[in-house]
Design an enzyme around this catalytic site. Sequence first.
Site, short mmCIF file in Angstrom:
data_model
loop_
_atom_site.label_atom_id
_atom_site.label_comp_id
_atom_site.label_asym_id
_atom_site.label_seq_id
_atom_site.Cartn_x
_atom_site.Cartn_y
_atom_site.Cartn_z
N SER A 1 -7.53 5.31 5.50
CA SER A 1 -7.44 6.32 6.42
C SER A 1 -7.21 7.73 6.13
O SER A 1 -7.34 8.66 7.14
CB SER A 1 -6.40 5.86 7.60
OG SER A 1 -5.35 5.61 7.08
N HIS A 2 -6.54 7.84 4.91
CA HIS A 2 -6.27 9.54 4.60
C HIS A 2 -6.73 9.46 3.23
O HIS A 2 -6.46 10.48 2.54
CB HIS A 2 -4.69 9.49 4.38
CG HIS A 2 -3.95 9.36 5.50
ND1 HIS A 2 -3.60 8.19 6.36
CD2 HIS A 2 -3.51 10.42 6.27
CE1 HIS A 2 -2.84 8.48 7.52
NE2 HIS A 2 -2.89 9.90 7.39
N ARG B 1 -11.15 11.79 4.93
CA ARG B 1 -10.65 13.05 5.40
C ARG B 1 -11.34 14.21 5.18
O ARG B 1 -11.24 15.23 5.68
CB ARG B 1 -8.97 13.03 5.05
CG ARG B 1 -8.38 11.95 5.70
CD ARG B 1 -7.97 12.28 7.07
NE ARG B 1 -7.13 11.21 7.82
CZ ARG B 1 -6.31 11.40 8.81
NH1 ARG B 1 -6.32 12.54 9.52
NH2 ARG B 1 -5.95 10.40 9.29
N PHE C 1 -3.45 17.45 7.75
CA PHE C 1 -4.31 15.82 7.66
C PHE C 1 -3.92 14.69 6.97
O PHE C 1 -4.24 13.59 6.93
CB PHE C 1 -5.83 16.10 7.33
CG PHE C 1 -5.91 16.39 5.95
CD1 PHE C 1 -6.27 15.21 5.20
CD2 PHE C 1 -5.86 17.58 5.37
CE1 PHE C 1 -6.34 15.45 3.92
CE2 PHE C 1 -6.17 17.71 4.05
CZ PHE C 1 -6.19 16.61 3.09
N LEU D 1 2.03 11.74 4.48
CA LEU D 1 3.58 12.10 4.18
C LEU D 1 4.05 11.46 2.75
O LEU D 1 4.92 12.23 2.24
CB LEU D 1 4.60 12.02 5.37
CG LEU D 1 4.02 12.81 6.49
CD1 LEU D 1 5.37 12.80 7.59
CD2 LEU D 1 4.24 14.31 6.05
N ALA E 1 3.28 6.09 11.15
CA ALA E 1 3.36 6.78 12.57
C ALA E 1 4.35 6.02 13.38
O ALA E 1 4.68 4.75 13.36
CB ALA E 1 1.83 6.88 13.05
N GLY F 1 -6.26 7.92 12.52
CA GLY F 1 -7.40 7.46 11.63
C GLY F 1 -7.53 6.04 11.33
O GLY F 1 -8.93 5.75 11.09
N GLU F 2 -6.81 5.43 11.58
CA GLU F 2 -7.20 3.74 11.81
C GLU F 2 -7.91 3.34 12.64
O GLU F 2 -8.97 2.67 12.93
CB GLU F 2 -5.93 2.64 11.61
CG GLU F 2 -5.07 2.94 10.38
CD GLU F 2 -5.71 2.13 9.50
OE1 GLU F 2 -6.54 1.17 9.61
OE2 GLU F 2 -5.25 2.36 8.34
N LYS G 1 11.84 2.23 21.72
CA LYS G 1 12.32 2.81 20.46
C LYS G 1 11.47 3.72 19.70
O LYS G 1 11.75 4.79 19.30
CB LYS G 1 12.53 1.50 19.51
CG LYS G 1 13.60 0.60 20.15
CD LYS G 1 14.02 -0.69 19.18
CE LYS G 1 15.28 -1.50 19.94
NZ LYS G 1 15.50 -2.84 19.13
N ARG H 1 8.45 -8.37 0.87
CA ARG H 1 7.41 -7.03 0.28
C ARG H 1 8.33 -5.97 0.62
O ARG H 1 8.49 -5.73 1.76
CB ARG H 1 5.89 -7.07 0.84
CG ARG H 1 5.27 -5.96 0.13
CD ARG H 1 3.90 -6.25 0.33
NE ARG H 1 3.54 -6.12 1.98
CZ ARG H 1 3.31 -5.27 2.83
NH1 ARG H 1 3.65 -4.26 2.25
NH2 ARG H 1 3.25 -5.41 3.94
N ARG I 1 0.38 -0.46 -1.69
CA ARG I 1 -0.20 0.64 -2.29
C ARG I 1 -0.06 0.61 -3.96
O ARG I 1 -1.05 1.05 -4.71
CB ARG I 1 0.74 2.01 -1.68
CG ARG I 1 -0.15 2.31 -0.37
CD ARG I 1 0.05 3.81 0.19
NE ARG I 1 1.71 4.03 -0.35
CZ ARG I 1 2.18 4.87 -0.89
NH1 ARG I 1 1.33 5.16 -2.02
NH2 ARG I 1 3.67 4.82 -1.18
#
Length: 346
Positions: free
Chosen positions: A48-49, A53, A122, A125, A181, A188-189, A231, A305, A311
Amino acid sequence: MTQAIEYISFEEARALSLELLTLAGFSKGHAETIAASVLKAQQDECHSHGLYRLMGCVKTLQVGKVDPNAEPTVDTETPGIVRVNSHYGYSLMGFHAGLPHFIEKTKKQGVAAMAINNCFHFSALWPEVEALADAGLVSFAVTPSHCWVAPAGGTKPSFGTNPFAFGWPRAGKHPFIFDFATSASARGEIELHRRAGKPIPLGWAIDAEGNPTTDAEAALNGAMLTFGGHKGSALSAMVELLAGPLINDMMSSESMEFDDGAGVTPCHGELLIALDPQSFLGASMTESMGRAEKLFSSITDQGARLPSQRRYEARDRNKDKGLPVQAALLVDLRAMLAELKAAVPA
């Protein structure tokens, strides 16, 4: 439906990215920092990134929003604060321009903040807090987006996807990183699900009438939802305030107004805060950081995990295999490149 994946070399992906961005009109500095960001995400299988993009970057330029030649300016006059004005360029050059000053202030004073203003943002982070972790610093980062997300109990957007990220350095190991997020999913997903013709999970969004939906197109025309109900909603409001009024930049609703229907990358600000463990711990640095390792081991030893573990595994796996890219996306990127080439005067 499952999307076909094609592996291409890092060099081929970098050349494609740089040529596309340069032909679109981005300066060398912007093209290189944008390409580096999307390639890193692609290698980590953060689709998604990743290369996806690039299309949004080019569109944002084509509609006249982003300044492709903007040079960020850095202000270090205030103790403990680095201010970067991106002058309506993409945020990545601004981050890299301010980073050395940010690291220096943090290590000198123990804690520092960096505000990046007037930037189109875009990227994920996690590369930013990972860069700070590589410098031995603990950090977190927040940024708003466009006004796409309804508050808990509401049906109309008040927030952006409003991600925040946290980084913790680990000696000899990948840092502990999380980046997500405050919405139930990244925008993006949902866009990737729409492109693939796949339904989204229930709980990600509501349609324009406020009804739960699994239709990606209806979700994009309705409102996204926060994770964790009230929350996530409270955390999203926190991000709006920290990366909006506190640093004198736009909140998500204001970014949407600034967009004025163009439907491109959000323009707003970003706040990063970093802490230096050495300054806090002194002689007890090794012992205290070792206690953190016991926490991480207590998680992984029972088969759980750590955030970003997938990643990192993808990063290592793809070092030799190349970058896995959705075949349909490659077709679209190459078609966009052909259009840009055709537009160049003979």
